[in-house]
Design an enzyme around this catalytic site. Structure first.
Site, mmCIF file in Angstrom:
data_model
loop_
_atom_site.group_PDB
_atom_site.id
_atom_site.type_symbol
_atom_site.label_atom_id
_atom_site.label_comp_id
_atom_site.label_asym_id
_atom_site.label_seq_id
_atom_site.Cartn_x
_atom_site.Cartn_y
_atom_site.Cartn_z
ATOM 1 N N TRP A 130 63.635 36.788 33.555
ATOM 2 C CA TRP A 130 64.829 37.149 34.332
ATOM 3 C C TRP A 130 64.432 38.117 35.444
ATOM 4 C CZ3 TRP A 130 68.218 41.751 32.946
ATOM 5 C CH2 TRP A 130 69.340 41.812 33.781
ATOM 6 N N ASP A 211 65.543 40.418 23.571
ATOM 7 C CA ASP A 211 66.709 40.474 24.449
ATOM 8 C C ASP A 211 67.670 39.367 24.018
ATOM 9 O OD1 ASP A 211 68.528 40.767 26.446
ATOM 10 O OD2 ASP A 211 67.165 40.356 28.107
ATOM 11 N N ALA A 213 70.978 38.180 24.994
ATOM 12 C CA ALA A 213 72.056 38.274 25.984
ATOM 13 C C ALA A 213 73.003 37.081 25.904
ATOM 14 C CB ALA A 213 71.464 38.369 27.389
ATOM 15 N N LYS A 246 78.336 37.814 28.258
ATOM 16 C CA LYS A 246 78.605 36.374 28.385
ATOM 17 C C LYS A 246 79.454 35.866 27.233
ATOM 18 C CE LYS A 246 75.262 37.387 31.084
ATOM 19 N NZ LYS A 246 74.690 37.189 32.365
HETATM 20 C C1 LMR Z 1 72.028 36.529 35.568
HETATM 21 O O1 LMR Z 1 70.895 36.343 35.118
HETATM 22 O O2 LMR Z 1 72.442 35.941 36.569
HETATM 23 C C2 LMR Z 1 72.951 37.471 34.857
HETATM 24 O O3 LMR Z 1 72.306 38.043 33.773
HETATM 25 C C3 LMR Z 1 73.600 38.452 35.738
HETATM 26 C C4 LMR Z 1 72.660 39.489 36.267
HETATM 27 O O4 LMR Z 1 72.971 40.674 36.134
HETATM 28 O O5 LMR Z 1 71.618 39.142 36.837
#
Ligand code: LMR
Length: 397
Positions: A130, A211, A213, A246
Site C-alpha cells: 500500500w 495489517d 484493514a 471499510k
Molecule cells: C486506499 O488504499 O485507497 C485506502 O486505504 C485509503 C487510503 O487512505 O489510502
C-alpha cells in the site's frame, strides 16, 4: 520567515487521485482510485446496523468528557475478539490493546513502539505494498526493506520467493503482512501458504506485524483471518493493526486499534504503558465516536447479524463486479487472460498498466487510477462497466 523554506509537495498518490477526479468536469468520469466501497449508485453507504448503533449510542450519551488514553475498553476487547476469535481470550493476559486513529494510527503507533524498544529493527514490507505503508512506518525512523510478494507474470503471490526470503531474514526481523485483500495487488496467500510461512516465521523468530484493514471484504469475517489466527496460535509475539474504516463504513471516524501480543503478561503490561504514553505525546487520545458505535454494534447480537448480512452483500457485489469486468474485457480481447480479476480478493487488483497508460486513461477517458496502476473494483458499476472496459482496452496496447 518560518516555513518559507517549505516547498510545495506533489499530491498524495492515492488521495491526490480523488482530488483530481473531483476537479474533472466530465459527466462521464470514473473514479477507480481511493479504496472506498461503493454501491450500485456509486455511493459509500453507512451500514444500517452502524446507523442504528449510532442512534442508540447518541440517545444515551450524556457526556463528552474524556474516555481515557487507551480509548474505549469495550471496543478494544470486541474488535480484538472479532479478529482473533476464541484465541483472543487465550491471549488476553499477554495482549496490550489501544484504540487508535484508524488503521494508519495503529501502524504508526506500532512503528513508534518498535523503534522505542529496538531502534535497529528493520521492518520488511511486501513488494509492492500500500502506497502509505512505507511513509507511515518509515517516518518513525525505523529502517524498511522489501520482500518479494507479487509475480506480475502469474498475477499471484510469488510464494516460494517470499518464503525463501523470510528464511534468510535475520532473527527478530519485523515482517509486515496483509491479513487479507492485499493492497494493492488483490493477491492473497492460500491457507497452505500461511501454514508454510508460519513455519518459517516461527523457526526464524520473525515478528509479524499484521495489517487487518479489510476483515470481511475478501470472503467473510472468519475466512479472511485464517492466516492471522494461524500465526497467532503459533508465534509468541506479534503486532496487529486493526481498522474499522471499510468493514464498518466508518472511514472518516478514524476508528482502529493496535493490539500487541507479548511474550508474557508482564511485558504486555509494560507495553500498555508505552502505548498510552506514545499516543499521549503525539495526539493525546483517540476520537471516541466510531469506537463507541462499533463496540455497541458488536455487543448486540441483532445488530451484529444485520451488519454481517450487509457486509456479505458488499462482498458478493465486489465478486460480481470482478466477474462482470473480466467478462467485458474478455469479450473485447478474447486472446488475453483476465481470469486473475476473479481470483483476486477485496476491492483491488493491479492492472499492470504503465504510467503513460494511466495518464492516458485519465486525460482521454476520464478514468482515474493511482500511479501504481491499482484498480478499485467497487468503482465499477453496471452503468460504467462498458466504458471502463473500452478505456482499459484502449490503453492496454
Ligand atoms: C486506499 O488504499 O485507497 C485506502 O486505504 C485509503 C487510503 O487512505 O489510502
Amino acid at each position: 520567515m518560518i516555513f518559507a523554506n517549505l516547498e510545495q509537495l506533489p499530491p498524495d498518490p492515492i488521495l491526490g487521485v480523488t482530488a483530481a477526479f473531483r476537479a474533472d468536469p466530465s459527466p462521464d468520469k470514473t473514479d477507480l482510485g481511493v479504496g472506498v466501497y461503493r454501491d450500485d449508485r456509486g455511493e459509500t453507504p453507512v451500514p444500517a446496523a452502524v446507523r442504528d448503533a449510532e442512534r442508540a449510542m447518541l440517545a444515551e450519551q450524556r457526556t463528552k468528557t474524556y474516555v481515557g488514553p487507551a480509548g474505549n475498553p469495550e471496543f478494544n476487547q470486541r474488535i480484538v475478539e472479532l479478529a482473533l476469535g476464541p484465541l483472543a481470550a487465550e491471549l488476553r493476559e499477554r495482549t496490550a490493546t489501544i484504540q487508535t486513529v484508524g488503521g494508519c494510527g495503529a501502524l504508526r503507533l506500532g512503528a513508534e513502539l518498535i523503534r522505542a524498544s529496538r531502534p535497529e529493527a528493520v521492518v520488511h514490507v511486501s513488494d509492492p505494498t500500500w502506497a502509505n505503508h512505507e511513509p507511515l512506518l518509515g517516518t518513525s525512523g525505523l529502517s524498511l526493506a522489501r520482500y518479494p510478494y507479487y509475480d506480475p507474470a502469474t498475477r499471484g503471490v510469488a510464494f516460494e520467493a517470499m518464503r525463501d526470503h523470510f528464511a534468510r531474514l535475520p532473527v527478530g526481523s519485523v515482517v509486515l503482512l496483509h491479513a487479507c485483500c492485499h493492497n494493492p495487488t488483490g493477491a492473497d496467500l492460500a491457507p497452505d501458504e500461511w501454514r508454510s510461512l508460519g513455519d518459517v516465521i516461527e523457526s526464524r523468530g520473525l515478528v509479524p506485524f499484521v495489517d487487518l484493514a479489510y476483515q470481511g471484504f475478501g470472503d467473510d469475517v472468519e475466512a479472511d483471518v485464517f492466516g492471522l489466527r494461524h500465526l497467532a496460535a503459533r508465534v509468541p509475539q506479534f503486532l496487529l493493526a486493526l481498522s474499522c474504516s471499510k468493514n464498518f463504513g466508518l472511514y472518516r471516524e478514524r476508528t482502529g486499534a493496535l493490539a500487541i501480543v507479548a511474550g508474557s503478561p508482564a511485558v504486555a503490561g509494560a507495553i500498555a504503558t508505552h502505548q498510552a504514553r506514545t499516543a499521549r505525546r503525539m495526539y493525546s487520545m483517540p476520537p471516541d465516536h466510531g469506537a463507541a458505535v462499533a463496540a455497541r454494534l458488536l455487543g448486540n447480537p441483532a445488530l451484529r447479524a444485520s451488519w454481517l448480512g450487509e457486509l456479505g452483500g458488499m462482498v458478493a457485489r465486489m465478486k460480481a463486479l470482478r466477474s462482470l469486468l473480466a467478462g467485458r474485457l474478455a469479450a473485447r480481447r478474447p486472446e488475453v487472460d483476465f481470469s486473475w480479476l476473479t481470483r483476486h480478493r477485496g476491492m483491488f487488483s493491479l492492472t499492470g498498466l504503465a504510467a503513460t497508460a494511466i495518464a492516458e486513461l485519465r486525460e482521454r477517458h476520464h478514468v482515474y487510477l493511482p500511479p501504481d496502476g491499482r484498480i478499485n473494483l467497487a468503482g465499477v458499476s453496471d452503468d460504467n462497466v462498458d466504458r471502463v472496459a473500452d478505456s482499459l482496452v484502449a490503453v492496454m496496447g
